[in-house]
Design an enzyme around this catalytic site. Structure first.
Site, PDB file in Angstrom:
ATOM      1  N   SER A  95       0.848  -1.189   0.000  1.00 25.18           N
ATOM      2  CA  SER A  95       0.000   0.000   0.000  1.00 25.18           C
ATOM      3  C   SER A  95       0.889   1.246   0.000  1.00 25.18           C
ATOM      4  O   SER A  95       1.950   1.243   0.620  1.00 25.18           O
ATOM      5  CB  SER A  95      -0.860  -0.034   1.270  1.00 25.18           C
ATOM      6  OG  SER A  95      -1.985   0.770   1.121  1.00 25.18           O
ATOM      7  N   PRO A  96       0.470   2.299  -0.691  1.00 26.04           N
ATOM      8  CA  PRO A  96       1.303   3.510  -0.674  1.00 26.04           C
ATOM      9  C   PRO A  96       1.437   4.043   0.748  1.00 26.04           C
ATOM     10  O   PRO A  96       0.438   4.224   1.437  1.00 26.04           O
ATOM     11  CB  PRO A  96       0.531   4.501  -1.559  1.00 26.04           C
ATOM     12  CG  PRO A  96      -0.785   3.877  -1.860  1.00 26.04           C
ATOM     13  CD  PRO A  96      -0.717   2.436  -1.527  1.00 26.04           C
TER      14      PRO A  96
ATOM     15  N   CYS B 270       3.377   7.003   3.123  1.00 26.23           N
ATOM     16  CA  CYS B 270       4.184   8.228   3.155  1.00 26.23           C
ATOM     17  C   CYS B 270       5.416   8.026   4.037  1.00 26.23           C
ATOM     18  O   CYS B 270       5.300   7.564   5.168  1.00 26.23           O
ATOM     19  CB  CYS B 270       3.370   9.380   3.720  1.00 26.23           C
ATOM     20  SG  CYS B 270       1.998   9.831   2.669  1.00 26.23           S
TER      21      CYS B 270
ATOM     22  N   TYR C 217      -8.139  13.996   1.350  1.00 22.78           N
ATOM     23  CA  TYR C 217      -7.279  14.853   0.537  1.00 22.78           C
ATOM     24  C   TYR C 217      -8.113  15.493  -0.589  1.00 22.78           C
ATOM     25  O   TYR C 217      -9.338  15.317  -0.634  1.00 22.78           O
ATOM     26  CB  TYR C 217      -6.059  14.063   0.050  1.00 22.78           C
ATOM     27  CG  TYR C 217      -5.229  13.596   1.242  1.00 22.78           C
ATOM     28  CD1 TYR C 217      -4.594  14.526   2.061  1.00 22.78           C
ATOM     29  CD2 TYR C 217      -5.147  12.256   1.597  1.00 22.78           C
ATOM     30  CE1 TYR C 217      -3.882  14.126   3.192  1.00 22.78           C
ATOM     31  CE2 TYR C 217      -4.434  11.850   2.730  1.00 22.78           C
ATOM     32  CZ  TYR C 217      -3.807  12.794   3.518  1.00 22.78           C
ATOM     33  OH  TYR C 217      -3.112  12.410   4.639  1.00 22.78           O
TER      34      TYR C 217
ATOM     35  N   ARG D 293      -7.961   5.248  -5.545  1.00 19.75           N
ATOM     36  CA  ARG D 293      -8.260   4.921  -4.141  1.00 19.75           C
ATOM     37  C   ARG D 293      -9.421   5.797  -3.678  1.00 19.75           C
ATOM     38  O   ARG D 293      -9.385   7.023  -3.845  1.00 19.75           O
ATOM     39  CB  ARG D 293      -7.032   5.152  -3.252  1.00 19.75           C
ATOM     40  CG  ARG D 293      -7.354   5.002  -1.754  1.00 19.75           C
ATOM     41  CD  ARG D 293      -6.108   4.902  -0.889  1.00 19.75           C
ATOM     42  NE  ARG D 293      -5.622   3.525  -0.810  1.00 19.75           N
ATOM     43  CZ  ARG D 293      -4.642   3.114  -0.032  1.00 19.75           C
ATOM     44  NH1 ARG D 293      -3.999   3.974   0.735  1.00 19.75           N
ATOM     45  NH2 ARG D 293      -4.259   1.857  -0.006  1.00 19.75           N
TER      46      ARG D 293
HETATM   47  C1  531 Z   1      -3.751   7.310   7.172  1.00 17.68           C
HETATM   48  C2  531 Z   1      -5.200   7.620   6.974  1.00 17.68           C
HETATM   49  C3  531 Z   1      -6.043   6.578   6.698  1.00 17.68           C
HETATM   50  C4  531 Z   1      -7.377   6.803   6.529  1.00 17.68           C
HETATM   51  C5  531 Z   1      -7.873   8.076   6.615  1.00 17.68           C
HETATM   52  C6  531 Z   1      -7.033   9.124   6.899  1.00 17.68           C
HETATM   53  C7  531 Z   1      -5.699   8.909   7.089  1.00 17.68           C
HETATM   54  N1  531 Z   1      -2.771   7.849   6.312  1.00 17.68           N
HETATM   55  C8  531 Z   1      -3.168   8.268   5.004  1.00 17.68           C
HETATM   56  C9  531 Z   1      -1.989   8.636   4.160  1.00 17.68           C
HETATM   57  C10 531 Z   1      -1.132   9.644   4.823  1.00 17.68           C
HETATM   58  C11 531 Z   1      -0.768   9.233   6.204  1.00 17.68           C
HETATM   59  C12 531 Z   1      -1.936   8.813   7.025  1.00 17.68           C
HETATM   60  C13 531 Z   1      -2.413   9.004   2.772  1.00 17.68           C
HETATM   61  O1  531 Z   1      -3.445   8.557   2.339  1.00 17.68           O
HETATM   62  C14 531 Z   1      -1.555   9.848   1.948  1.00 17.68           C
END
Ligand code: 531
Length: 356
Positions: free
Chosen positions: A22-23, A25, A182, A230
């Site tokens: 999974s991508p 960060c 986002y 996604r």
């Molecule tokens: C976790 C996250 C999961 C579900 C909803 C909100 C946040 N992640 C998401 C990541 C960044 C870090 C936190 C991304 O989708 C870019």
């Protein structure tokens, strides 16, 4: 019957198994440039046996970064560092993927290990943009600038330009980030979209940004390569974005040339009560797959090989994406193959194979 270690073909791309990284960060790029950390992180998981390795949310413009450490693809200088990583991933037998993103009102934050709150412009932050001038809420308190129609078009062009660069860098599987609160999700959700023009209000208007962006990217992304999206399949809030809307949007994304929906949830509001537990998002992947006929990936608290295998076997999803488990164990796919008595057993890289 399909299973976790059956190959999976989407367009001209064949994954050696159903396991996707999974991508995730890393918040470790400089000026958006990926570096040795990303090479190690992604390369180790390709060597660990995953079929697909998706690089983290990669910003299409600098102001679309969640933090100053996010990866980016807003200039040609970003291509070669990514291409280097993709060559390693491919050499290890995995398919290199990438997620393109814009954080909208959640941009300009400190890294998690710096507290994660919005950064003042004077402390390395920047002004944020969104569908509407409404902040996410504590600790992301910046009030974003509401995008004009011209600015929306320019963000969409940035997605197209970044997709072109991803292709040059050897990306073979592209994911557009439409989830987790986002920018694209900010358009989808009535909780963050209060626009009264053609990008807000009705379902058709709230989905317009993502559908148009997808169509524009599809036009430059080769037909033979998978384009995926996604989605946060629900906001988990009454009056927010819903699973029924995700199902209808998935139908329309499929018609726009999307090959797979990566089914996540949440991220629109801090007040959401999310029933986090084993495989809690899998039913979204299952319903979207069953009701629209589009391929899906399930993600979220998938930790156990038997659990992952069963998701594929009973047709809840075509792929399973893992994040945290693969952070703990880059070789999770190799361990899973043993636990599932896969024959022939996938082997680690030749450099390690004599130990087995
Ligand atoms: C976790 C996250 C999961 C579900 C909803 C909100 C946040 N992640 C998401 C990541 C960044 C870090 C936190 C991304 O989708 C870019």
């Amino acid at each position: 019957m399909s299973h976790l270690f059956a190959p999976f073909t989407l367009k001209s791309v064949t994954l050696r198994n159903r396991i996707g990284v999974s991508p995730m960060c890393m918040y470790s790029a400089e000026d958006g440039l990926m570096n040795d950390w990303h090479l190690m992180h992604l390369g180790a998981r390709a060597a660990g046996g995953a079929g697909l390795v998706i690089a983290e949310a990669t910003a299409v413009v600098p102001e679309g970064r969640i933090t100053p450490g996010d990866a980016g693809l807003w200039s040609d200088a970003h291509i070669e560092p990514l291409a280097r990583i993709n060559r390693l991933i491919k050499a290890q037998g995995a398919v290199p993927g990438l997620q393109l993103a814009h954080a909208g009102r959640k941009a300009s934050a400190a890294r998690p290990w710096g507290g994660g709150a919005h950064l003042a412009d004077s402390a390395g932050g920047w002004p944020t943009v969104a569908p509407s001038a409404a902040a996410f809420g504590d600790p992301l308190t910046k009030i974003p600038h509401a995008l004009t129609l011209e600015e929306i078009a320019s963000v969409q062009t940035a997605f197209v330009d970044a997709a072109r660069r991803a292709l040059i860098a050897g990306v073979e599987w592209l994911e557009l980030h439409g989830a987790h609160g986002y920018l694209a999700h900010q358009f989808l959700s009535p909780l963050s979209n209060c626009r009264t023009d053609r990008y807000g209000g009705s379902f058709a208007n709230r989905t317009r940004f993502l559908l148009e962006t997808t169509q524009a990217v599809r036009a430059v992304w080769p037909d033979h390569l998978p384009l995926t999206v996604r989605l946060s399949c629900t906001d988990w809030i009454e009056g927010g974005w819903s699973l029924d809307e995700s199902i209808e949007l998935s139908r329309q994304l499929k018609a726009a040339g999307v090959d797979l929906i990566d089914c996540s949830s949440g991220g629109s509001a801090a007040s959401a009560k999310i029933p986090v537990g084993a495989g809690y998002q899998v039913p979204f992947a299952e319903r979207i797959r069953r009701e629209t006929g589009v391929a899906t990936a399930a993600v979220g608290l998938i930790t156990d090989p038997m659990q992952a295998d069963q998701i594929v076997r009973i047709g809840q999803a075509d792929l399973v994406f893992l994040a945290r488990e693969l952070l703990l164990d880059p070789n999770w796919p190799l361990h899973a193959a043993r636990a599932l008595h896969v024959k022939p057993l996938p082997m680690p890289p030749v450099q390690y194979a004599r130990a087995f």
